[in-house]
Scaffold this motif. Sequence first.
Motif, PDB file in Angstrom:
ATOM      1  N   LYS A 121      31.629  14.065 -52.222  1.00 56.32           N
ATOM      2  CA  LYS A 121      31.203  15.152 -52.106  1.00 56.32           C
ATOM      3  C   LYS A 121      29.688  15.342 -52.922  1.00 56.32           C
ATOM      4  N   ARG A 137      37.929  28.522 -65.407  1.00 55.11           N
ATOM      5  CA  ARG A 137      38.123  29.016 -64.633  1.00 55.11           C
ATOM      6  C   ARG A 137      38.211  30.271 -64.515  1.00 55.11           C
ATOM      7  N   LEU A 170      35.330  21.874 -63.493  1.00 59.85           N
ATOM      8  CA  LEU A 170      36.331  22.486 -63.354  1.00 59.85           C
ATOM      9  C   LEU A 170      37.228  21.663 -62.634  1.00 59.85           C
ATOM     10  N   GLN A 171      36.830  20.269 -62.378  1.00 59.69           N
ATOM     11  CA  GLN A 171      37.768  18.664 -62.698  1.00 59.69           C
ATOM     12  C   GLN A 171      38.046  18.215 -64.111  1.00 59.69           C
ATOM     13  N   ALA A 187      38.279  22.861 -67.753  1.00 58.68           N
ATOM     14  CA  ALA A 187      38.912  23.368 -66.332  1.00 58.68           C
ATOM     15  C   ALA A 187      39.420  24.634 -66.681  1.00 58.68           C
ATOM     16  N   TYR A 199      26.516  16.176 -54.580  1.00 56.45           N
ATOM     17  CA  TYR A 199      25.843  17.058 -55.866  1.00 56.45           C
ATOM     18  C   TYR A 199      24.157  16.654 -56.164  1.00 56.45           C
ATOM     19  N   VAL A 251      29.070  23.200 -63.229  1.00 56.42           N
ATOM     20  CA  VAL A 251      30.887  24.361 -62.776  1.00 56.42           C
ATOM     21  C   VAL A 251      31.821  22.953 -62.344  1.00 56.42           C
ATOM     22  N   GLU A 252      31.473  22.892 -61.021  1.00 62.33           N
ATOM     23  CA  GLU A 252      32.051  22.185 -60.094  1.00 62.33           C
ATOM     24  C   GLU A 252      32.831  20.855 -60.891  1.00 62.33           C
ATOM     25  N   LEU A 253      32.234  19.547 -61.542  1.00 62.97           N
ATOM     26  CA  LEU A 253      32.654  19.132 -62.338  1.00 62.97           C
ATOM     27  C   LEU A 253      33.634  18.902 -63.516  1.00 62.97           C
ATOM     28  N   LYS A 295      25.116  24.305 -59.787  1.00 64.57           N
ATOM     29  CA  LYS A 295      26.856  24.281 -59.371  1.00 64.57           C
ATOM     30  C   LYS A 295      27.802  23.527 -59.785  1.00 64.57           C
ATOM     31  N   ALA A 296      27.046  21.779 -59.640  1.00 64.54           N
ATOM     32  CA  ALA A 296      27.267  21.296 -60.343  1.00 64.54           C
ATOM     33  C   ALA A 296      27.894  21.162 -61.217  1.00 64.54           C
TER      34      ALA A 296
END
Length: 288
Positions: A251, A280, A270-271, A276, A253, A266-268, A263-264
């Motif tokens: 994926k 979340r 969350l990992q 997380a 970013y 937040v997504e990273l 966005k990156a």
Amino acid sequence: MKPVRRGVIPAAGWGTRFLPVTKAIPKEMLPVVDRPMVQYAVEEAAQAGIQHLTIVTSRVKESLAAHFDRAPELERFLEAHRETPALKGVRRLATLADLAYVTQQEQLGLGHAVLTARNSVGNEPFAVLLPDDIVASDTPAIGQLLQVYHQYGGSVVAVEEIPPEASRSYGVVDVEPVAEGLYRVKGLVEKPKPEEAPSRLGVVGRYVFTPGIFEALAEVRPGALGEIQLTDGMHLLAQREPMYAWVLQGKRYDVGTPLGLLKASVELALQREDLAPALRQWLKGLAL
Ligand code: UTP
């Protein structure tokens, strides 16, 4: 075939899409979670076995070099306060790779930035990693390209499938298929109109080049703003030597814009086990 031991990380752009923060801070030093974006590129290269990295910087480079240097006073402070994980993280930075810096005196485009690293790289194949693309993948993105390089030889560029209307924001490759996810590159076009795009494959910021790219870039005529486009140099190189396009697995970013960076982040985050759960929960609250 010569092994790829060197990499170039261009980090000298103006970063206009992030103004005003990029007035005095390089875009590549902006944080994604708790690491500057350039650190993701350095770690990816190191993971793929590329130990010698040249970072192309502008005049506001001090923070970049300082990030990867030892910091004895900070280390003493962290030691005294028993901040062990932070201390480890800080010490590790100076061990990631062997870093050299070259200054791009004028911001004359990505192609010019790569050409600025010519003396530092020498007559060897090398990787290029753009720090404003972060790729989360099992095999490091640049490692995927190295596998293609070792199997097929020639230069290799990372691509991804793009929707037709996105062609105006990408370099687009003209290709013929070779194997699953792999294409031979016949040419490249920078930011074509959708109806003129030669394929649906857009270039993303990972490359392996033979040293032939330097001759090609030296021959490229600058565009209207004096910029030397990497895409033009690659187009020339593809006429002279084999070049392949590899569809990146993972994926990507695009952290080159404020929205992409958010966005990156937040997504990273969350990992990450440490972030997380709380993130979340907070996001769920926002969505209500
Ligand atoms: P971009 O095209 O994203 O340009 O560069 P930029 O200046 O960083 O950002 P914007 O478009 O003004 O917002 C892609 C990569 O090439 C480097 C950048 O630092 C980034 O890593 N670059 C670009 C240079 O090193 N020198 C240049 O002259 C241009």
